[in-house]
Motif scaffolding. Structure first.
Motif, PDB file in Angstrom:
ATOM      1  N   ARG A   1      35.966  28.514  73.492  1.00 38.99           N
ATOM      2  CA  ARG A   1      34.923  28.390  72.162  1.00 38.99           C
ATOM      3  C   ARG A   1      33.540  28.822  72.475  1.00 38.99           C
ATOM      4  N   LEU A   2      32.832  28.441  73.741  1.00 38.69           N
ATOM      5  CA  LEU A   2      31.925  28.831  74.206  1.00 38.69           C
ATOM      6  C   LEU A   2      31.537  30.196  73.617  1.00 38.69           C
ATOM      7  N   ALA A   3      32.190  31.080  74.070  1.00 39.11           N
ATOM      8  CA  ALA A   3      32.142  32.258  74.056  1.00 39.11           C
ATOM      9  C   ALA A   3      32.004  32.803  72.150  1.00 39.11           C
ATOM     10  N   ARG A   4      32.883  31.652  71.198  1.00 41.82           N
ATOM     11  CA  ARG A   4      32.704  32.453  69.987  1.00 41.82           C
ATOM     12  C   ARG A   4      31.939  32.667  69.569  1.00 41.82           C
ATOM     13  N   VAL A   5      30.595  31.537  70.196  1.00 38.33           N
ATOM     14  CA  VAL A   5      29.349  31.765  69.658  1.00 38.33           C
ATOM     15  C   VAL A   5      28.802  32.502  70.541  1.00 38.33           C
ATOM     16  N   GLY A   6      28.825  33.345  71.638  1.00 37.38           N
ATOM     17  CA  GLY A   6      27.772  34.160  72.467  1.00 37.38           C
ATOM     18  C   GLY A   6      27.177  33.542  73.042  1.00 37.38           C
ATOM     19  N   TYR A   7      28.326  32.290  74.231  1.00 43.40           N
ATOM     20  CA  TYR A   7      27.893  32.176  74.942  1.00 43.40           C
ATOM     21  C   TYR A   7      28.702  32.276  76.460  1.00 43.40           C
ATOM     22  N   ASP A   8      28.261  33.422  76.770  1.00 43.79           N
ATOM     23  CA  ASP A   8      29.649  34.272  78.120  1.00 43.79           C
ATOM     24  C   ASP A   8      29.302  33.772  79.353  1.00 43.79           C
ATOM     25  N   GLN A   9      28.128  32.820  79.239  1.00 40.42           N
ATOM     26  CA  GLN A   9      27.312  32.916  80.905  1.00 40.42           C
ATOM     27  C   GLN A   9      27.436  31.113  81.821  1.00 40.42           C
ATOM     28  N   ALA A  10      29.566  31.411  81.233  1.00 40.13           N
ATOM     29  CA  ALA A  10      29.684  29.857  81.579  1.00 40.13           C
ATOM     30  C   ALA A  10      30.706  30.412  83.338  1.00 40.13           C
ATOM     31  N   VAL A  11      29.912  29.804  84.402  1.00 42.92           N
ATOM     32  CA  VAL A  11      30.061  30.237  85.405  1.00 42.92           C
ATOM     33  C   VAL A  11      30.852  29.515  86.832  1.00 42.92           C
ATOM     34  N   GLY A  12      31.808  28.268  86.011  1.00 40.75           N
ATOM     35  CA  GLY A  12      32.253  27.773  87.240  1.00 40.75           C
ATOM     36  C   GLY A  12      32.486  26.593  85.986  1.00 40.75           C
ATOM     37  N   TYR A  13      33.763  25.903  86.528  1.00 39.14           N
ATOM     38  CA  TYR A  13      34.215  24.033  85.996  1.00 39.14           C
ATOM     39  C   TYR A  13      34.669  23.034  87.422  1.00 39.14           C
ATOM     40  N   LEU A  14      34.354  21.899  87.056  1.00 43.02           N
ATOM     41  CA  LEU A  14      34.651  20.810  87.802  1.00 43.02           C
ATOM     42  C   LEU A  14      36.464  20.993  87.585  1.00 43.02           C
ATOM     43  N   VAL A  15      36.912  21.619  88.998  1.00 48.75           N
ATOM     44  CA  VAL A  15      38.168  21.283  89.401  1.00 48.75           C
ATOM     45  C   VAL A  15      38.996  19.660  89.598  1.00 48.75           C
ATOM     46  N   GLY A  16      39.713  19.257  88.698  1.00 45.63           N
ATOM     47  CA  GLY A  16      39.719  18.203  88.253  1.00 45.63           C
ATOM     48  C   GLY A  16      39.396  17.401  87.558  1.00 45.63           C
TER      49      GLY A  16
END
Length: 472
Positions: A332-347
């Motif tokens: 959903r970030l990418a839907r509006v062009g925010y393509d630079q997610a660099v990771g997520y908090l596991v758990g």
């Protein structure tokens, strides 16, 4: 013949799947294209066309990935000049789709390349008009978005184009043609859209203010331009991505779905400029969150608020999500062009707590608690709803500080003063507080249930007209 509207509520966006005799066309696809591919596969159909009504501003289309995965042709109408391979269709050109045909109708106005697509059955009868952002249900496309890309295309210039497009090409069509627009109520691409997502053209001729038969050109231009508010800041960037191209969503997901332990997450947060985006619901965020994180809940108007409040579309983002929803967030970030997610908090946040990491909280009060406090002392309220909502009704002495404009006014707040913050129901107020808390404001208290709860309690006086109070 199959016509299916594939509507996405958080963007108020309608994509379309059309199929006839085993041949399919997709109109204005979202960034995640697998649902279209799967649908065609289940039906034993092949996707022949990817039809784009215009260069979208409010979302990144899935045309490039869909073309790469299916071999379908990307089709634009006249005046489109994207920087990738596409088919340029002429005004009035008919595209065969099995025994049906799709006629390209060039309708400049919302943008200069805007087109509608008219579906006809095997007898030549007009069945449906896929109107893009040219004609909505109850409204028409706003004429002020293309100026960011081409300065000479002023709103007045585009509004005049739109007037002639509607009068000359759309209104002469039969009344029983069904109109399928690209957006519905809630989209920033118009100002007066209805909640319905389709209608007959004949009914729109009687109910849509912009299609009045006796409307002059000057009246149309004036009415279409009246009441427009500034579009979200991310719109021009999405237009450029749709024109110039972008990374495959598969690559974006591969980068974003990097599972980070609490310690690794903390290191990335401390050693980079990555923004921590907590997408849990506001109540969970209030109970506890990672310091300096901001809250935009995935179950609200997530993508539009991300676009409105994160000014740099290339901003690196660290994601905190409910376990199992990480891919949804990154998509959903990418839907509006925010393509630079660099990771997520596991758990998720629970794992952060188990690791003994530092946390912060947001103080919230119920309306019942607030009623007791208001009887004992004068309270300062901040109303973060839009100005139009505030003008309709508000607490008499509340300061109106719309969330959309948070960066313009926050310096006028006193960091040492306590403010009680509310929106309509609690979603926007938590976003507001989280952003300011990340910037060192710790005396902001969230009003649970927002203005709705305040009004329903009957304990607070409500002003239903604009009162001259100090505005931030």
């Amino acid at each position: 013949m199959i016509i299916e509207q594939m509507y996405t509520g958080c963007l108020a966006q309608g994509a379309y799947y059309i199929e006839c005799d085993g041949v399919a066309a997709i109109i204005d696809p979202l960034r995640e294209v697998q649902p279209y591919i799967d649908k065609a596969s289940r039906n034993g159909a092949s996707i022949k066309y990817i039809l784009e009504t215009h260069f979208h501003a409010d979302f990144v289309s899935g045309h490039l990935d869909l073309a790469q995965k299916t071999g379908a042709a990307i089709v634009y109408g006249p005046e489109a000049a994207p920087q990738f391979n596409f088919y340029s269709a002429a005004d009035g050109e008919e595209l065969p789709l099995g025994k049906a045909t799709i006629t390209v109708i060039h309708t400049p106005g919302h943008t200069m390349e805007s087109c509608c697509f008219l579906l006809k059955d095997e007898t030549g009868k007009e069945i449906a008009l896929f109107s893009g952002d040219t004609l909505f249900i109850g409204d028409v496309g706003r004429p002020d978005l293309a100026q960011k890309i081409r300065p000479e295309l002023t709103p007045a210039v585009l509004a005049e184009h739109l007037y002639w497009s509607l009068r000359g090409k759309i209104m002469p069509l039969p009344d029983d043609v069904v109109v399928y627009p690209a957006h519905g109520a809630g989209s920033a691409c118009g100002k007066n859209m209805c909640k319905e997502t389709s209608d007959t053209l004949g009914h729109q001729k009687h109910t849509n203010y912009a299609l009045r038969s006796n409307m002059t050109r000057d009246e149309f231009i004036r009415e279409v331009m009246t009441g427009l508010v500034a579009p979200p800041a991310y719109f021009p960037f999405n237009v450029l991505m749709n024109m110039q191209g972008y990374e495959s969503l598969d690559k974006v997901l591969g980068r974003g779905l990097r599972a980070l332990s609490p310690s690794a997450f903390e290191i990335v947060a401390n050693e980079t400029t990555a923004l921590i985006l907590d997408t849990r619901d506001p109540a969970s965020f209030a109970k506890g969150h990672i310091p300096n994180s901001i809250n935009i809940g995935i179950d609200g108007s997530f993508a539009p608020w991300v676009g409105a409040l994160i000014p740099d579309i290339k901003q690196e983002i660290l994601v905190v999500a409910e376990t199992g929803r990480e891919q949804e967030v990154i998509t959903r970030l990418a839907r509006v062009g925010y393509d630079q997610a660099v990771g997520y908090l596991v758990g998720g946040y629970e794992n952060w707590i188990r690791a003994g990491k530092e946390v912060e909280h947001v103080t919230s009060v119920t309306v019942a608690q607030l009623t007791v406090q208001a009887a004992q002392q004068t309270l300062s309220f901040i109303d973060v709803r839009k100005r139009s909502e505030y003008d309709s009704e508000h607490l008499p002495d509340a300061l109106n500080m719309p969330l959309d404009n948070i960066n313009e006014h926050m310096q006028q707040l006193n960091r040492n003063h306590t403010y009680y913050v509310h929106c309509a129901g609690g979603y926007r107020s938590m976003i507001f507080i989280s952003i300011l808390q990340a910037r060192g404001f710790f005396n902001l208290i969230n009003v649970e249930g927002g203005f709705k709860a305040l009004k329903e309690s009957g304990a607070f006086r409500i002003t239903d007209f604009v009162k001259p109070v100090t505005q931030l």
